[in-house]
Write a protein that holds these residues in place. Structure first.
Motif, short mmCIF file in Angstrom:
data_model
loop_
_atom_site.label_atom_id
_atom_site.label_comp_id
_atom_site.label_asym_id
_atom_site.label_seq_id
_atom_site.Cartn_x
_atom_site.Cartn_y
_atom_site.Cartn_z
N ARG A 4 13.07 47.63 38.71
CA ARG A 4 12.90 48.65 37.50
C ARG A 4 13.00 47.48 36.44
O ARG A 4 12.23 47.49 35.33
CB ARG A 4 13.68 49.60 37.36
CG ARG A 4 14.11 50.28 36.15
CD ARG A 4 12.64 50.82 35.60
NE ARG A 4 11.96 51.88 36.38
CZ ARG A 4 11.00 52.15 36.21
NH1 ARG A 4 10.06 51.70 35.14
NH2 ARG A 4 10.44 52.93 36.87
N ARG A 5 13.94 46.42 36.48
CA ARG A 5 14.29 45.48 35.31
C ARG A 5 12.83 44.60 35.12
O ARG A 5 12.51 44.25 33.89
CB ARG A 5 15.47 44.65 35.75
CG ARG A 5 16.18 44.73 34.30
CD ARG A 5 17.60 44.10 34.59
NE ARG A 5 17.57 42.79 34.67
CZ ARG A 5 18.69 42.10 34.64
NH1 ARG A 5 19.72 42.68 34.01
NH2 ARG A 5 18.90 40.92 34.74
N SER A 6 12.45 44.23 36.25
CA SER A 6 11.34 43.20 36.43
C SER A 6 10.08 44.14 35.75
O SER A 6 9.48 43.48 34.98
CB SER A 6 10.88 43.01 37.65
OG SER A 6 9.67 42.13 37.65
N TRP A 7 9.71 45.34 36.19
CA TRP A 7 8.81 46.11 35.56
C TRP A 7 9.04 46.34 34.06
O TRP A 7 7.99 46.22 33.31
CB TRP A 7 8.63 47.49 36.01
CG TRP A 7 8.46 47.37 37.82
CD1 TRP A 7 7.86 46.48 38.43
CD2 TRP A 7 8.93 48.37 38.55
NE1 TRP A 7 7.95 46.61 39.64
CE2 TRP A 7 8.38 47.94 39.98
CE3 TRP A 7 9.28 49.86 38.48
CZ2 TRP A 7 8.62 48.66 41.01
CZ3 TRP A 7 9.42 50.59 39.71
CH2 TRP A 7 8.84 50.09 40.92
N ASP A 8 10.14 46.69 33.62
CA ASP A 8 10.25 47.02 31.94
C ASP A 8 9.98 45.69 31.32
O ASP A 8 9.70 45.81 30.23
CB ASP A 8 11.71 47.37 31.95
CG ASP A 8 12.00 48.77 32.55
OD1 ASP A 8 10.90 49.55 32.38
OD2 ASP A 8 13.13 49.36 32.28
N ARG A 9 10.55 44.57 31.90
CA ARG A 9 10.39 43.22 31.24
C ARG A 9 8.64 42.92 31.09
O ARG A 9 8.48 42.66 30.02
CB ARG A 9 10.83 42.00 32.00
CG ARG A 9 12.34 41.67 31.42
CD ARG A 9 12.50 40.15 31.92
NE ARG A 9 12.49 40.11 33.32
CZ ARG A 9 13.50 40.38 34.14
NH1 ARG A 9 14.61 40.63 33.62
NH2 ARG A 9 13.23 40.15 35.42
N TYR A 10 7.99 43.05 32.19
CA TYR A 10 6.55 43.11 32.10
C TYR A 10 5.84 43.94 31.01
O TYR A 10 5.13 43.66 30.27
CB TYR A 10 5.96 43.20 33.31
CG TYR A 10 6.02 42.06 34.12
CD1 TYR A 10 5.55 40.65 33.69
CD2 TYR A 10 6.48 41.94 35.45
CE1 TYR A 10 5.73 39.48 34.78
CE2 TYR A 10 6.66 40.86 36.46
CZ TYR A 10 5.98 39.67 35.86
OH TYR A 10 6.22 38.50 36.75
#
Lengths: 139, 402
Positions: A86-92
């Motif tokens: 989730r964190r990776s997606w939000d950053r992108y």
């Protein structure tokens, strides 16, 4: 009788847990791969790797963060915590550097999308019979 | 390169950004497969026992709003155009109009499993530390306010984005992934930034502002351990408004000159399934030439750090504790030369909790017990005699994202 019931209960539990642990990574059958490495699977689901080795774009499908199938797949197959994804997606998404996977509501929908989208990848917890979808292993 | 990035080029970049947004929006109507929309909105209320932070917070400030709408278009897998418009209310420290928060073109030159390289140009969010690029989206923050020593909300407009060209890359070996970002451009300053950058109460102009930025981020085991190094080099020319000299003047007059800031930030994080430990340490050296008189050279070395522990109690509910310290001048940690002396430090103990009702909605609340006023701005606290050393801050925030 009591012992029988207990054994029966255990077998059901066992069956149930086998089923939970048996999510498989699936791709559209147009993708010519039998397996991917763990690093590749993680790079694909965290949305860093955007294309297959032949250059064809990857389309990633997932179920919602709260879905048990999603959580089990992330933990047991990607060996990651769901919040890491989730964190990776939000950053992108919110920095504009990338996009998030397409979120679907049901496994049935996942089956249909992976079957009909060239370059698609997803996961399924049930047995399936569809020539357009192929299970691949994570090494 | 330096000449290339100066004013005429950045004006062109800005126009390109606007054009980009138009292009994407018109395209979006036709093509729903390659266009993605995202958005967020949050509203908070702030109450402080003393001192003002983002509005008139001694008397409940509602001046704490973020609304953003973004779109990205990926016509082919290697090319992405992204833009986001933000409306932000943050007391006196930010202009009240919606503006283009970012708008850039991103080309991924190589995108292999074990290495990749890409370039982007336009207005971009500065890759700085763990949180800067997504700092306006409440749900990406670990707490309502980021640690103010390193991500000061009153200085956000100075550091958050720049009109830049950037190259980035990644390389993977075994369980380690290294990410590199290099940025060269012009920061987005506004009237508020000028009055924050220029020491003393008078406003003025800043010209020739330039920014270099580099970030190295190492991740082990898909982010279980994260280690980051960020370097920022900012420079600009200050043209303060000249005030009529009078013997009763309580402050030193200042003059046109150069200023620069060099920041070195070290970031560390460890993730367990239900726990997360994060710490960052920043040194910021600010230099002024000719500003305090012809031929004068002054430099201040600021130090900031925090330790933060977060615990996920259930899937929806988390708590966080943090200790955050800031010294604007680390050679004077007791603030002997500050007026008042407690303006020479800020020590903030924070307890925060957050509840996620759904993937879209969340609410968060937190308490800060603060000693010192170093990260408050004179824009909101014009009279230093009104400052209070020991103060508390309470905040509640509701946020939505898609």
């Amino acid at each position: 009788m009591f012992r029988f019931r207990k054994t029966f209960l255990y077998s059901v539990l066992l069956l149930f847990s086998c089923q939970l642990a048996s999510q498989s990574l699936v791709v559209n059958s147009g993708t010519q791969l039998e397996s991917v490495t763990l690093n590749a699977a993680r790079a694909i689901f965290s949305m860093r790797l955007k294309q297959w080795p032949d250059g064809f774009p990857i389309t990633v499908y997932v179920l919602s963060d709260t879905s048990e199938i999603h959580r089990d797949f992330t933990r047991n197959k990607l060996l990651m915590f769901p919040h890491q994804l989730r964190r990776s997606w939000d950053r992108y998404v919110y920095s504009g550097m990338g996009i998030a996977p397409i979120e679907l509501k049901t496994e049935q929908e996942m089956m249909e999308k992976v079957a009909s989208t060239p370059g698609a990848i997803g996961y399924l917890s049930k047995e399936f019979k569809d020539d357009r979808v192929r299970a691949i292993t994570i090494q | 390169m330096i000449e290339f990035v100066r004013s005429p080029f950045s004006k062109l970049l800005l126009r390109c950004c606007c054009l980009l947004v138009l292009l994407i929006v018109t395209r979006a109507a036709a093509d729903t497969d390659t266009v993605r929309w995202h958005g967020f909105a949050s509203q908070g209320v702030i109450k402080t026992s003393d001192n003002n932070f983002l509005g008139d917070s001694e008397d409940y400030s509602w001046d704490f709003t973020d609304i953003g709408l973004g779109v990205s278009w990926r016509p082919v897998s290697k090319l992405q155009l992204s833009a986001q418009v933000v409306y932000r209310r943050a007391g006196e420290t930010s202009p009240d109009d919606p503006y283009i928060d970012y708008g850039f073109i991103n080309y991924s030159i190589v995108n292999e499993l074990d290495w990749g390289i890409g370039a982007r140009a336009g207005r971009i969010k500065n890759p700085f530390g763990f949180y800067n690029e997504t700092r306006d989206v409440a749900s990406t923050r670990p707490s309502v306010f980021l640690p103010q020593s390193i991500y000061p909300d009153t200085l956000r407009d100075l550091y958050h984005s720049s009109d830049s060209v950037s190259v980035y890359g990644y390389s993977e070996w075994d369980k380690w992934l290294m990410n590199v970002d290099l940025v060269r451009g012009q920061p987005n300053l506004n009237d508020q930034s000028a009055s924050i950058l220029i020491p003393g109460p008078q406003g003025g102009d800043i010209d020739n502002e330039q920014l270099w930025l580099a970030r190295l981020l190492f991740e082990y085991d898909a982010g279980r351990i994260r280690i980051g190094f960020s370097f920022v080099d900012f420079s600009g020319d200050l043209y303060p408004e000249q005030l009529p000299t009078s013997p009763s003047m309580a402050f030193r007059n200042i003059y046109s000159g150069q200023t620069s800031a060099q920041m070195r930030l070290l970031s560390l994080e460890y993730n367990w399934e239900h726990w997360q430990f994060t710490t960052e340490y920043l040194r910021n050296t600010r230099r002024y030439s000719d500003v305090f008189g012809a031929g004068s050279r002054l430099s201040f070395d600021a130090e900031s750090y925090y330790f933060q522990l977060r615990h996920q109690i259930t899937l929806n509910w988390s708590v966080l504790g943090r200790y955050d310290v800031y010294y604007p001048n680390r050679d004077d940690k007791n603030g002997h030369s500050s007026q008042p002396s407690f303006d020479g430090y800020s020590k903030d103990l924070t307890l925060s909790t957050r509840y996620d009702f759904s993937p879209a909605w969340m609410v968060a609340a937190e308490i800060h017990q603060i000693k010192g006023t170093a990260w408050l701005t004179s824009l909101e606290n014009p009279d230093p005699r009104d400052l209070v050393e020991d103060w508390n801050l309470y905040t509640l925030q509701v946020s939505f994202k898609f």
